[in-house]
Design an enzyme around this catalytic site. Sequence first.
Site, PDB file in Angstrom:
ATOM      1  N   SER A  83       0.798  -1.153   0.049  1.00 36.00           N
ATOM      2  CA  SER A  83       0.041   0.070  -0.021  1.00 36.00           C
ATOM      3  C   SER A  83       0.824   1.264  -0.204  1.00 36.00           C
ATOM      4  O   SER A  83       1.209   1.847   1.139  1.00 36.00           O
ATOM      5  CB  SER A  83      -0.812   0.009   1.346  1.00 36.00           C
ATOM      6  OG  SER A  83      -1.694  -1.231   1.131  1.00 36.00           O
ATOM      7  N   GLU A  84       1.375   1.576  -1.298  1.00 35.65           N
ATOM      8  CA  GLU A  84       2.767   2.698  -1.262  1.00 35.65           C
ATOM      9  C   GLU A  84       2.270   4.051  -0.853  1.00 35.65           C
ATOM     10  O   GLU A  84       2.957   4.588  -0.062  1.00 35.65           O
ATOM     11  CB  GLU A  84       3.192   2.743  -2.737  1.00 35.65           C
ATOM     12  CG  GLU A  84       4.065   1.388  -3.069  1.00 35.65           C
ATOM     13  CD  GLU A  84       3.189   0.314  -3.575  1.00 35.65           C
ATOM     14  OE1 GLU A  84       1.972   0.470  -3.618  1.00 35.65           O
ATOM     15  OE2 GLU A  84       3.896  -0.794  -4.125  1.00 35.65           O
ATOM     16  N   PHE A 103       5.438   5.677  -7.934  1.00 34.54           N
ATOM     17  CA  PHE A 103       4.317   6.374  -8.786  1.00 34.54           C
ATOM     18  C   PHE A 103       2.530   6.116  -8.101  1.00 34.54           C
ATOM     19  O   PHE A 103       1.923   6.840  -8.339  1.00 34.54           O
ATOM     20  CB  PHE A 103       4.442   5.912  -9.953  1.00 34.54           C
ATOM     21  CG  PHE A 103       5.858   6.445 -10.796  1.00 34.54           C
ATOM     22  CD1 PHE A 103       6.326   7.444 -10.314  1.00 34.54           C
ATOM     23  CD2 PHE A 103       6.388   5.432 -11.767  1.00 34.54           C
ATOM     24  CE1 PHE A 103       7.569   7.841 -10.973  1.00 34.54           C
ATOM     25  CE2 PHE A 103       7.423   5.762 -12.372  1.00 34.54           C
ATOM     26  CZ  PHE A 103       8.019   7.002 -11.888  1.00 34.54           C
ATOM     27  N   HIS A 144       9.873  -1.612 -14.886  1.00 33.01           N
ATOM     28  CA  HIS A 144      11.004  -1.750 -13.991  1.00 33.01           C
ATOM     29  C   HIS A 144      12.248  -1.467 -14.076  1.00 33.01           C
ATOM     30  O   HIS A 144      13.305  -1.853 -13.798  1.00 33.01           O
ATOM     31  CB  HIS A 144      10.871  -3.310 -13.466  1.00 33.01           C
ATOM     32  CG  HIS A 144       9.596  -3.700 -12.833  1.00 33.01           C
ATOM     33  ND1 HIS A 144       8.892  -2.754 -12.108  1.00 33.01           N
ATOM     34  CD2 HIS A 144       8.931  -5.030 -12.868  1.00 33.01           C
ATOM     35  CE1 HIS A 144       7.764  -3.509 -11.558  1.00 33.01           C
ATOM     36  NE2 HIS A 144       7.655  -4.524 -12.106  1.00 33.01           N
TER      37      HIS A 144
END
Lengths: 324, 317
Positions: free
Chosen positions: B50-51, B79, B120
């Site tokens: 859960s950035e 992001f 990535h």
Amino acid sequence: MSLTKSELVEIFRKLVLIREFDLLAIELRKAKRIYGAVHPYVGEEAVAVGVCAALRPTDRITSTHRGHGHCIAKGADINRMMAELFGRVDGYCKGKGGSMHIADFAIGMLGANGIVAGGMPIACGAALAAQLEDAGKVTACFFGDGATGEGEFHETLNIASLWKLPLLFVCENNRYGAGNAVESVRAQADITLHAPAYGMPGIAVDGNDVLAVRDTAAEAAERARRGDGPTLIHCKTFRSLFHAMRDVPPPETRPDDLLAAWRGRDRDPITRLEDHLIGGGTVTTAELQQIRDAVKRDLDAAVAFAEASPYPDPNDLLVDMFAE
Amino acid sequence: MREITFAQALEEALIEEMERDERVITLATTRAPGLENKFGDKRVRFTPISEAAFTGIGLGAAGSGFRPVVHWGMVTFSFVAMDQIVNQASKIRYMFGGQADFPVTYRCTTGGGMQVAAQHSQSPYSMFMHLAGLKIILPSTPADAKGLLKSSIRDNNPVVFFECSRLASTTGPVPDGEHVVPIGVADVKRAGRDVTVVGLAYYVREALAVADTLAAEGISLEVVDPRTLVPMDADAIRASVRKTGRLVVVDEAPATCSAASEIVALVTEDAQTFRALRAPVQRVCAAPVPVPFSPPLEQAALPDRVRITTAIRRVLA
């Protein structure tokens, strides 16, 4: 839970102060004496005051774009708040923040926030700090019904519950997210139902009943201090005025009968407490009038303080960017 | 001096700082059993993916007295947390009039060359440089990685610490014991006479390799490593360019609005340095495409020694 007369009177004073502060802000903005946007908290005062009445001075809160009420409820100085609206150097943020970014870390007010749900992760971080310190502090995270559409709402409810963070998730459901009715943007209208989905208690409360909000928040705070984790408090209230104004208030688009119902004497959070206090013989009409008069004097003084404060020096533009 | 890898140097820095200050905590989506055993799972937090939440949790805990080290994993995942980075972390101190400090370090891997394709293989440090309010770190050696991570954790501001993926297993000398590198100080990795080559991260190594090769031809390169992109040590870069009169900047991000562009601007807008230039400056950057997967395509997209050499010959022509 019974409160003393002085506690009840202070709750009444704060309700009135928040109401009058925002009504004054609207007039000041129309007169172009202050700048930017004004998001009035009129009609929702019982949520901030009720919750903060259940908190200790060392507890923390995070706020929203509609944040004046949360600041005042937590004990912010209205002189410095007003100076910030005037863009002056004695404002809380030295004129760098304005209405949507008032903060007072010294009293645990970790900031209003111009982004819907933006304060929720920050509130979790404050609660994590409190948990690590183990000093019994709680954090109350205020947000609107609109925040339930954001990912940050769901992420933070999950993490806070998983980690049993000492948090009160206080949803101010004022029935409209900006111009959109709650039922037009949510598949499931009942916000309380998010609580069981994330494994925490969810309590719906009449958000215009300051004493009910206070009791609910006190119970949730006690639970959080015990180490039993967060509670979602769903405060059902109503935004009596518009979402936001710049030069002039926007036209009203909500149904007349809805407005009339929520603005009635029996529903308005201030007249409701007033009738309760007078009906119960706690205070006299004259005493309440004295409080109203004192609030007006305090606000006049706040405007005078703000206008006497200089604008920030453009040479200080780069000050406060980075800490040493 | 002992030699350890870039990754080991970072691990040492983190352990030493956690030993030094119990207010240092970590938040990451991958478990770190070694750290957990040493410092306990209260300080070494394993988080859900859960950035946005844990980026803001780091910020909120920083504003409440702790020194969180938040690991996004790859910069790619940051992001997902853009609100907390852009609207909150980069603005929170200034916007509130400097009334509180937010000592949080955001770590992430960055860069291509690992055959993990577009999402990535990104090098978006200039996006973060642009925000004002974040310090940006990009080391190229194990010693700098260790010293700068320690400085970042001790810094009282939000810091984004980029760790180039291709450097993780590289080795280099790292002093024993306390080793701190100040933020905002560039390092001349090789002194030279003819051309200043400013490299970033992996391309410091590549520039040094090119310098070895060209030395055989009598071409002397000065290789400068900014090490931190905010604040940028413009004085050191300008001083080198005034000495050599020629500048090549090598970075694996696309050139548009890049750190390389910023370095070129800092050099050319300074009158004294501009007058010292004897040739147009050159940027050697990635092609303006998402980094492709297939090795020949990926190699074509990223700078290499041939392109660096070509640029050097062009400024010498």
